[in-house]
Design an enzyme around this catalytic site. Structure first.
Site, PDB file in Angstrom:
ATOM      1  N   ASP A  13       6.671  10.792   2.356  1.00  0.00           N
ATOM      2  CA  ASP A  13       5.787  11.206   1.255  1.00  0.00           C
ATOM      3  C   ASP A  13       6.554  11.799   0.073  1.00  0.00           C
ATOM      4  O   ASP A  13       6.006  12.587  -0.699  1.00  0.00           O
ATOM      5  CB  ASP A  13       4.734  12.226   1.735  1.00  0.00           C
ATOM      6  CG  ASP A  13       4.031  11.782   2.997  1.00  0.00           C
ATOM      7  OD1 ASP A  13       3.519  10.654   3.020  1.00  0.00           O
ATOM      8  OD2 ASP A  13       4.012  12.567   3.976  1.00  0.00           O
ATOM      9  N   LYS A  16       8.664   7.729  -2.756  1.00  0.00           N
ATOM     10  CA  LYS A  16       9.509   6.524  -2.749  1.00  0.00           C
ATOM     11  C   LYS A  16       8.807   5.337  -3.398  1.00  0.00           C
ATOM     12  O   LYS A  16       9.435   4.512  -4.049  1.00  0.00           O
ATOM     13  CB  LYS A  16       9.886   6.144  -1.313  1.00  0.00           C
ATOM     14  CG  LYS A  16      10.662   7.200  -0.563  1.00  0.00           C
ATOM     15  CD  LYS A  16      11.003   6.740   0.841  1.00  0.00           C
ATOM     16  CE  LYS A  16       9.800   6.505   1.710  1.00  0.00           C
ATOM     17  NZ  LYS A  16       9.015   7.740   1.969  1.00  0.00           N
ATOM     18  N   GLY A  40       2.484   5.036   3.706  1.00  0.00           N
ATOM     19  CA  GLY A  40       1.497   5.192   2.646  1.00  0.00           C
ATOM     20  C   GLY A  40       2.205   5.423   1.337  1.00  0.00           C
ATOM     21  O   GLY A  40       2.640   6.538   1.044  1.00  0.00           O
ATOM     22  N   HIS A  41       2.372   4.370   0.554  1.00  0.00           N
ATOM     23  CA  HIS A  41       3.094   4.461  -0.711  1.00  0.00           C
ATOM     24  C   HIS A  41       2.094   4.348  -1.861  1.00  0.00           C
ATOM     25  O   HIS A  41       1.400   3.341  -1.995  1.00  0.00           O
ATOM     26  CB  HIS A  41       4.146   3.356  -0.814  1.00  0.00           C
ATOM     27  CG  HIS A  41       5.231   3.492   0.203  1.00  0.00           C
ATOM     28  ND1 HIS A  41       6.025   2.432   0.621  1.00  0.00           N
ATOM     29  CD2 HIS A  41       5.648   4.562   0.908  1.00  0.00           C
ATOM     30  CE1 HIS A  41       6.880   2.868   1.533  1.00  0.00           C
ATOM     31  NE2 HIS A  41       6.675   4.149   1.711  1.00  0.00           N
ATOM     32  N   GLN A 223       8.691   6.024   5.629  1.00  0.00           N
ATOM     33  CA  GLN A 223       8.992   7.302   6.275  1.00  0.00           C
ATOM     34  C   GLN A 223      10.280   7.907   5.677  1.00  0.00           C
ATOM     35  O   GLN A 223      10.501   7.763   4.488  1.00  0.00           O
ATOM     36  CB  GLN A 223       9.094   7.142   7.798  1.00  0.00           C
ATOM     37  CG  GLN A 223       7.777   6.820   8.484  1.00  0.00           C
ATOM     38  CD  GLN A 223       7.484   5.330   8.494  1.00  0.00           C
ATOM     39  OE1 GLN A 223       8.345   4.506   8.760  1.00  0.00           O
ATOM     40  NE2 GLN A 223       6.253   4.972   8.219  1.00  0.00           N
TER      41      GLN A 223
END
Length: 428
Positions: A13, A16, A40-41, A223
């Site tokens: 988080d 990225k 989750g991007h 991650q």
């Protein structure tokens, strides 16, 4: 030859997705090399918000191809759902491909993940319950189903039958749950294979040729290093290696091909799920950072745990990754907070001061963080577009991080939008 690797240096988080989106505008290839739809991007384009879980974050701007490489575990239903969402917003997806060697997340993987997390008396890791770990388990046990198997009906059926003999026994006898039907799963995934057959290709051959011909290839991790299966806070980690080293096995490229190793860190620290977190804040300040930074999981919606920047952990992550370009995100969230603290050492149970990360998660719970305090700033920095426009105290904070790590900060993010960046060095 121009290759770029973007990895997280904390517990995920870090932003990225935004950095990958920015760099992808000049990339011929953007490649996800590990993880799955547990990522989750989030990417902001003007007033539009895109949350990507499985697709590479560069999908919105990449001028060439987006690749989901062999090291990723793929839930085909999630893939099709994300493709549909992008196309419904007028975005072409013709440039997105999946490695034949990537492993497939099956329905039994998701159930295993869920049942284990719910099991009373077990060690809850805090996974996203997406089936990531069980899929990687089958990969290592050499019983996994790969994307190429979706194109071969006989092989697909045989593998599903063999896997369900074992999985159904576990569901029925250990978890006391319903079993799954072989024919139903086979029919579903054979149909998926038909839908995806034009996207399933030998990606490693094309990627190596692209690197040899001097194309710009951007590798994107999910991650982060502190969740690495080997070098993170085991067992509260993910099931793959989200490190620069993970690129080689996860995309099929040699170490000698990797040049620009870009590590992303927040100006503070967050963590989702269970596990040790030495600098965690349990007070009103921690809640303020959570609200100001909108610190809620993009995949799960869970509130993120918040804390001060941990430079001991960050140094460990930079060392393992060999980072030569540092990115600091969300520094704007710290505006109005003073003093600002950063962990420079841990104090062990026996009073020893150390500045290196331990392999013992049990010990880490009992370490006391030792902080360096720095003065904060009150000026709004969200509109700053050059380093000189930042307040002096903000610059001192960045330079303190650089001095501690011995690595230059090449980009500072001062807000969520792709335009809110201070780029100190052009990498392309």
């Amino acid at each position: 030859m121009s290759t770029y690797v973007v990895v997280g240096l904390q517990y995920g988080d870090e932003g990225k997705g935004k950095i990958t989106d920015v760099l992808s505008a000049k990339s011929d290839y953007v490649v996800r090399f590990q993880g799955g739809d547990n990522a989750g991007h989030t990417v902001y384009v003007g007033d539009e918000k895109f949350v990507l879980h499985l697709l590479p974050s560069g999908v919105l701007q990449c001028r060439g191809k987006c690749i989901i490489a062999n090291g990723v575990v793929v839930n085909p239903l999630s893939f099709l759902n994300e493709i549909e969402q992008l196309e419904s917003r007028g975005i072409s997806t013709d440039h997105i491909f999946i490695s034949k060697r990537a492993h497939v997340i099956m329905p039994y993987h998701i159930l295993l993940d869920r049942y284990r997390e719910e099991e009373k008396g077990g060690t809850e890791i805090g996974t996203t319950k997406k089936g990531i770990g069980p899929c990687y388990e089958d990969k290592i046990a050499r019983v996994g189903i790969r994307m190429v198997d979706l194109l071969n009906p006989e092989i697909l059926r045989e593998k599903i039958e063999k896997n369900l003999r074992v999985k159904n026994s576990v569901f029925e006898k250990y978890f006391e749950r319903d079993t799954l039907d072989t024919e139903e799963i086979y029919t579903q995934f054979a149909e998926i294979g038909e839908k995806l057959k034009h996207r399933i290709v030998d990606t490693e051959v094309e990627l190596n040729e692209a690197i040899r011909s001097g194309k710009n290839v951007l590798f994107e991790g999910a991650q982060a290093l502190m969740l690495d299966i080997d070098f993170g806070t085991y067992p509260f980690v993910t099931s793959s290696s989200p490190s620069t080293g993970g690129v080689c096995a996860g995309a099929g490229v040699p170490p000698t091909a990797l040049q620009n190793l870009i590590g992303v860190s927040k100006a503070y620290t967050t963590r989702v799920g269970n596990g040790p977190f030495p600098s965690e804040l349990h007070d009103e300040l921690g809640e303020k950072i959570r609200k100001t930074g909108n610190e809620f999981g993009a995949t799960t919606g869970r509130p993120r745990r918040t804390g001060w920047l941990d430079l001991v952990a960050l140094k460990h992550a930079c060392m393992i990754n060999g980072i030569n370009h540092l990115v600091i995100t969300k520094i704007d969230v710290l505006t109005g907070i003073s003093p600002i603290k950063a962990v420079t050492h841990y104090k062990t149970e026996d009073g020893k001061m150390i500045d290196y990360f331990t392999s013992s998660t049990t010990k880490l719970y009992n370490y006391t963080p030792v902080y360096q305090e720095l003065e904060g700033w009150t000026e709004d920095i969200s509109k700053a577009r050059s380093y000189e426009e930042l307040p002096e105290n903000a610059k001192q904070y960045i330079e303190f991080i650089e001095d501690y790590l011995g690595i230059s900060v090449y980009l500072v993010s001062v807000g969520p939008e792709r335009s809110q960046n201070i780029i100190r060095k052009d990498l392309f």
